[in-house]
Design an enzyme around this catalytic site. Structure first.
Site, PDB file in Angstrom:
ATOM      1  N   GLU A  50      66.609  -8.322  64.976  1.00  8.77           N
ATOM      2  CA  GLU A  50      65.609  -7.220  64.323  1.00  8.77           C
ATOM      3  C   GLU A  50      65.954  -7.146  62.964  1.00  8.77           C
ATOM      4  OE1 GLU A  50      64.549  -2.474  64.862  1.00  8.77           O
ATOM      5  OE2 GLU A  50      65.919  -3.529  66.382  1.00  8.77           O
ATOM      6  N   GLU A 176      57.925   1.662  64.615  1.00  9.73           N
ATOM      7  CA  GLU A 176      58.194   0.440  65.499  1.00  9.73           C
ATOM      8  C   GLU A 176      57.188  -0.484  65.447  1.00  9.73           C
ATOM      9  OE1 GLU A 176      61.042  -0.124  67.078  1.00  9.73           O
ATOM     10  OE2 GLU A 176      62.002   1.986  66.948  1.00  9.73           O
TER      11      GLU A 176
END
Length: 184
Positions: A50, A176
């Site tokens: 990520e 997100e």
């Protein structure tokens, strides 16, 4: 997927230009690629981290930002390399830059491999910029879901430090971008 994310975020920032209409100076936008250094964040099924993915997206976004905006804006990142920047340091930078917008980028993760969709967080406590943050969160959610055809998991409220510390400084959201295992 990389180019698609950059285009989506560019469109997202284009809609943020309305915040600069009352300003006599260029809009200051601080993009926060989450995690970094020893904090890898979520890990995709192919080993994609990520921290690397959001940094790459943020860099491409700021590099291409001039083609998205019709009004002057300055774009900054909280980190430009794979380094761990403390949460307080991220928000201190926003304060020093007198940021007009703060957008923290992340990918979600869950043990349930069927989990999918986009969610955007706003600080859940009292905030001078609550209305603007909520508007920005809904705008981001709608644009991203429309362009990516992902599920809308909603605008949610949370007590994340980066949002809390900026609650009375500028509109701030934590995005997100989807579940990392859906894509990578």
């Amino acid at each position: 997927m990389k180019l698609q994310n950059v285009i989506i975020l560019g469109l997202l920032l284009k809609c943020c230009v309305c915040f600069s209409q009352s300003l006599q100076r260029p809009l200051q936008i601080l993009i926060d690629p989450g995690h970094g250094g020893v904090d890898s964040g979520a890990v995709g099924k192919n080993g994609v981290l990520e921290k690397d993915l959001v940094l790459q997206i943020a860099k491409q976004l700021t590099w291409n930002a001039s083609s998205f905006d019709h009004k002057p804006a300055h774009y900054y990142l909280t980190r430009y390399a794979d380094t761990l920047i403390g949460l307080r340091d991220r928000t201190d930078l926003a304060k020093q830059l007198k940021a007009d917008l703060f957008i923290s980028l992340h990918f979600n993760d869950a043990p349930d491999t069927n989990a999918q969709g986009i969610e955007v967080y706003v600080y859940d406590g009292p905030s001078r910029y609550r209305k603007e943050s909520v508007w920005l969160a809904y705008t981001i959610l709608e644009k991203l879901a429309g362009l990516t055809k992902q599920n809308k998991r909603g605008v949610k409220f949370g007590d994340f430090q980066v949002l809390r510390d900026l609650s009375n400084r500028c509109p701030a959201v934590l995005v997100e971008l989807g579940f990392i295992k859906e894509f990578f």
